[in-house]
Write an enzyme that holds these catalytic residues in place. Structure first.
Site, PDB file in Angstrom:
ATOM      1  N   THR A  61       4.541   9.750  -9.287  1.00 10.15           N
ATOM      2  CA  THR A  61       4.053  10.076  -7.942  1.00 10.15           C
ATOM      3  C   THR A  61       4.226  11.573  -7.688  1.00 10.15           C
ATOM      4  OG1 THR A  61       6.250   9.598  -7.044  1.00 10.15           O
ATOM      5  CG2 THR A  61       4.624   7.841  -6.875  1.00 10.15           C
ATOM      6  N   ILE A  62       3.359  12.089  -6.816  1.00 10.78           N
ATOM      7  CA  ILE A  62       3.628  13.411  -6.245  1.00 10.78           C
ATOM      8  C   ILE A  62       4.608  13.135  -5.106  1.00 10.78           C
ATOM      9  CG2 ILE A  62       1.478  13.241  -4.878  1.00 10.78           C
ATOM     10  CD1 ILE A  62       1.409  16.294  -4.714  1.00 10.78           C
ATOM     11  N   SER A  63       5.704  13.881  -5.048  1.00  6.61           N
ATOM     12  CA  SER A  63       6.728  13.626  -4.036  1.00  6.61           C
ATOM     13  C   SER A  63       6.183  13.905  -2.636  1.00  6.61           C
ATOM     14  CB  SER A  63       7.944  14.528  -4.270  1.00  6.61           C
ATOM     15  OG  SER A  63       8.469  14.296  -5.558  1.00  6.61           O
ATOM     16  N   HIS A  68       9.381  18.253  -1.017  1.00  9.61           N
ATOM     17  CA  HIS A  68       9.034  19.548  -1.628  1.00  9.61           C
ATOM     18  C   HIS A  68       9.591  20.686  -0.771  1.00  9.61           C
ATOM     19  CE1 HIS A  68       5.439  17.584  -3.913  1.00  9.61           C
ATOM     20  NE2 HIS A  68       6.469  17.737  -4.722  1.00  9.61           N
ATOM     21  N   GLY A 155      12.682  17.145 -20.307  1.00 10.10           N
ATOM     22  CA  GLY A 155      13.293  18.041 -19.326  1.00 10.10           C
ATOM     23  C   GLY A 155      14.812  17.978 -19.302  1.00 10.10           C
ATOM     24  N   THR A 231      13.701   9.912 -17.642  1.00 12.63           N
ATOM     25  CA  THR A 231      13.886   8.928 -18.718  1.00 12.63           C
ATOM     26  C   THR A 231      13.461   9.468 -20.081  1.00 12.63           C
ATOM     27  OG1 THR A 231      11.625   8.202 -18.389  1.00 12.63           O
ATOM     28  CG2 THR A 231      13.327   6.967 -17.212  1.00 12.63           C
TER      29      THR A 231
HETATM   30  N1  SAH Z   1       7.528  17.148  -8.727  1.00  9.69           N
HETATM   31  C1  SAH Z   1       6.564  16.182  -9.195  1.00  9.69           C
HETATM   32  C2  SAH Z   1       7.256  14.846  -9.313  1.00  9.69           C
HETATM   33  C3  SAH Z   1       6.560  13.922 -10.244  1.00  9.69           C
HETATM   34  S1  SAH Z   1       7.377  12.340 -10.429  1.00  9.69           S
HETATM   35  C4  SAH Z   1       5.433  16.117  -8.171  1.00  9.69           C
HETATM   36  O1  SAH Z   1       5.736  16.163  -6.968  1.00  9.69           O
HETATM   37  O2  SAH Z   1       4.274  15.971  -8.547  1.00  9.69           O
HETATM   38  C5  SAH Z   1       8.587  12.686 -11.677  1.00  9.69           C
HETATM   39  C6  SAH Z   1       8.047  13.250 -12.956  1.00  9.69           C
HETATM   40  O3  SAH Z   1       9.129  13.333 -13.889  1.00  9.69           O
HETATM   41  C7  SAH Z   1       6.957  12.406 -13.639  1.00  9.69           C
HETATM   42  O4  SAH Z   1       5.847  13.225 -13.792  1.00  9.69           O
HETATM   43  C8  SAH Z   1       7.588  12.032 -14.992  1.00  9.69           C
HETATM   44  O5  SAH Z   1       6.644  12.012 -16.043  1.00  9.69           O
HETATM   45  C9  SAH Z   1       8.607  13.152 -15.185  1.00  9.69           C
HETATM   46  N2  SAH Z   1       9.722  12.845 -16.095  1.00  9.69           N
HETATM   47  C10 SAH Z   1      10.502  11.744 -16.143  1.00  9.69           C
HETATM   48  N3  SAH Z   1      11.429  11.850 -17.128  1.00  9.69           N
HETATM   49  C11 SAH Z   1      11.233  13.074 -17.709  1.00  9.69           C
HETATM   50  C12 SAH Z   1      11.866  13.768 -18.782  1.00  9.69           C
HETATM   51  N4  SAH Z   1      12.896  13.254 -19.477  1.00  9.69           N
HETATM   52  N5  SAH Z   1      11.404  14.996 -19.097  1.00  9.69           N
HETATM   53  C13 SAH Z   1      10.362  15.553 -18.421  1.00  9.69           C
HETATM   54  N6  SAH Z   1       9.707  14.935 -17.426  1.00  9.69           N
HETATM   55  C14 SAH Z   1      10.143  13.715 -17.053  1.00  9.69           C
END
Ligand code: SAH
Length: 235
Positions: A61-63, A68, A155, A231
């Site tokens: 999801t986009i938060s 933000h 990440g 994850t």
């Molecule tokens: N800030 C983003 C949030 C997206 S949701 C927004 O507002 O659009 C969280 C994101 O974390 C997802 O896109 C998911 O793919 C990513 N994510 C989950 N685990 C991750 C990891 N280990 N490394 C990198 N990205 C990860």
């Protein structure tokens, strides 16, 4: 109360967040005003100006806009404009916040000094974020000049190649305060990271981790939140 900030346009959404005190800094207000959230909610443009998370595919999801805003406000001291600040946005998803952070450190036209890296472990989301950011002229400039870079990776390990960072934002809930990320903070630097509570009840808290001029690290638990987990990449 957050939903009351929804608007019919991007300007109205941001103005409502500002009036409600969910944005207090004019810099954050201006940066969020100049990045149109509809560019980042391509499958639900009608809901783009609601103060709620929206699906972006890939179970992500986009938060919500107020989250933000809160992330930017928390990190703001470490996001000076035009001073070559380095920022890492982990779990960059739609690319919205990565763009807002780049706008904050590189200035409104994207021409100033500063660099933001967005990292996500799903190639399809990195491609989507690139497409979304390219919808505006400023976004194209940021990408074409390399001031905004998007990479695929885990990440939890950070992205040491472009560090150390003045600010690290984590957009998914971690199991722990990863030492590898703290190591990639500058002295001084700050990380904003949601972390799962080990109590087993599924609660999560924002932790704000500061590294001072001498490299001393302090950690403060902030508000309770609800994020998707950080994850392993899907198979
Ligand atoms: N800030 C983003 C949030 C997206 S949701 C927004 O507002 O659009 C969280 C994101 O974390 C997802 O896109 C998911 O793919 C990513 N994510 C989950 N685990 C991750 C990891 N280990 N490394 C990198 N990205 C990860």
């Amino acid at each position: 109360m957050a939903w009351r900030c929804s608007g019919r346009t991007n300007a109205e959404l941001v103005s409502n967040l500002f009036s409600a005190g969910l944005i207090t800094s004019p810099r954050v207000r201006d940066a969020m005003s100049s990045v149109d959230r509809a560019h980042y909610c391509p499958s639900s443009p009608l809901a783009a100006y609601e103060d709620s998370p929206q699906s972006i595919g890939f179970s992500a999801t986009i938060s919500a806009p107020h989250m933000h805003a809160s992330a930017c406000e928390n990190l703001l001291e470490y996001l000076p404009e035009n001073k070559d600040a380095r920022v890492l946005d982990i779990g960059s998803g739609s690319g919205y916040l990565t763009h807002v952070l780049a706008n904050l450190v590189c200035g409104p036209d994207g021409g100033g000094a500063g660099k933001v890296v967005g990292i996500d472990h799903i190639q399809g989301l990195v491609d989507l974020a690139r497409q979304n950011i390219r919808r505006s002229e400023e976004g194209r400039r940021l990408l074409d000049t390399g001031k905004l870079e998007l990479v695929v990776g885990d990440g939890r390990k950070g992205y040491a190649e472009a560090g150390p960072y003045d600010a690290i934002h984590v957009g998914a809930a971690a199991r722990e305060l990863h030492q590898s990320l703290i190591d990639q903070l500058k002295s001084p630097g700050r990380m904003f990271i949601p972390v799962e509570d080990p109590d087993g009840w599924g609660s999560q808290w924002i932790w704000v981790v500061d590294k001072d001029h001498n490299g001393n690290v302090s950690k403060k638990r902030d508000m309770g939140v609800r994020y998707v987990p950080l994850t392993d990449a899907p198979k």
